[in-house]
Design an enzyme around this catalytic site. Sequence first.
Site, short mmCIF file in Angstrom:
data_model
loop_
_atom_site.label_atom_id
_atom_site.label_comp_id
_atom_site.label_asym_id
_atom_site.label_seq_id
_atom_site.Cartn_x
_atom_site.Cartn_y
_atom_site.Cartn_z
N ARG A 61 0.83 -1.21 0.00
CA ARG A 61 0.00 0.00 0.00
C ARG A 61 0.87 1.27 0.00
NH1 ARG A 61 -5.15 0.38 1.05
NH2 ARG A 61 -5.32 -1.58 2.15
N ASN A 103 -13.83 13.69 -0.34
CA ASN A 103 -14.42 12.41 -0.77
C ASN A 103 -15.93 12.54 -0.72
OD1 ASN A 103 -14.49 9.56 -1.37
ND2 ASN A 103 -15.01 9.19 0.78
N HIS A 105 -19.29 10.05 -0.03
CA HIS A 105 -19.65 8.73 0.50
C HIS A 105 -21.17 8.58 0.43
CE1 HIS A 105 -19.21 5.08 2.82
NE2 HIS A 105 -20.23 5.48 3.55
N THR A 137 -9.64 12.31 6.19
CA THR A 137 -8.69 12.17 7.30
C THR A 137 -8.26 10.69 7.31
OG1 THR A 137 -10.48 11.70 8.83
CG2 THR A 137 -9.74 14.01 8.68
N ASP A 141 -13.78 7.15 6.00
CA ASP A 141 -15.15 7.66 5.98
C ASP A 141 -15.53 8.41 7.26
OD1 ASP A 141 -15.45 6.54 3.46
OD2 ASP A 141 -16.30 4.67 4.23
N GLU A 170 -25.90 12.98 -5.00
CA GLU A 170 -24.42 13.08 -5.04
C GLU A 170 -24.00 14.06 -6.13
OE1 GLU A 170 -22.13 9.44 -4.98
OE2 GLU A 170 -23.80 8.33 -4.11
C1 GRF Z 1 -20.68 6.75 -5.55
O1 GRF Z 1 -21.85 6.26 -4.98
C2 GRF Z 1 -19.78 7.35 -4.51
O2 GRF Z 1 -20.48 7.96 -3.47
C3 GRF Z 1 -19.06 6.14 -3.99
O3 GRF Z 1 -18.83 5.34 -5.10
C4 GRF Z 1 -19.80 5.62 -6.11
C5 GRF Z 1 -19.05 6.05 -7.33
O4 GRF Z 1 -19.89 6.27 -8.42
N1 GRF Z 1 -17.87 6.54 -3.28
P1 GRF Z 1 -19.32 6.99 -9.72
O5 GRF Z 1 -18.07 6.24 -10.16
O6 GRF Z 1 -19.02 8.42 -9.37
O7 GRF Z 1 -20.43 6.88 -10.72
#
Ligand code: GRF
Length: 213
Positions: A61, A103, A105, A137, A141, A170
């Site tokens: 990693r 990020n 989520h 961080t 998540d 989103e």
């Molecule tokens: C989304 O639901 C995001 O919140 C999560 O992974 C998914 C990615 O979708 N982390 P995309 O690749 O942006 O369509």
Amino acid sequence: MKSIVVLISGRGSNMAALLEAELPGRICAVISNRPDAKGLELAAAHGISTHVLDHKAYPNRAAFDEALAEAIEQHEPDLVVLAGFMRVLGEAFVQRFTGRLINIHPSLLPMFPGLHTHQQALQAGVKVHGCTVHFVTPALDHGPIIIQAAVPVLPDDDEDRLAARVLTQEHQIYPQAVRWFLQERLHLTAQGTVQLADEQPHSAALCAPALDA
Ligand code: GRF
């Protein structure tokens, strides 16, 4: 003009929402840890520089994180956006980009961190679910929350229907958070809290199921 590097692993619909948002900045590169990420094609079609760093090609990693950090830094971005990037990033990487790494989520954090968030929400029987944009961080998540959107969970929902309802949100909140950052209205303070200038408070409540009229 400020610049953004976007990291993806898959279809890249959040990246697409950022591309369509006419942000006051430019996406200068898209990097994927998966060679087959669909989002790479879209990024290339927009004339954006794309890179693949296949995590499987690195011994551990730390080596992957180091190579990724170097690839990002070549572009000297103001902001690094994780958009469906499915690799956990180590502490050294996260510290290197603190305050300029965000990020999205697909849950109302701190509920349902990790994977399969829509399934987790359905199993828990919550009536309200949603998505969160946060500063990254080292704790997975769990970073300081920038913006969240809530959606109702409906009686006949399955994972796909619920995921689609959340995904629509989103695509609203991620460009908003990025815009705030580019406008220099959004900061992570030294105390690890989120500072948003000229925040518009929201007073409407989402009740699910709805109250009787
Ligand atoms: C989304 O639901 C995001 O919140 C999560 O992974 C998914 C990615 O979708 N982390 P995309 O690749 O942006 O369509």
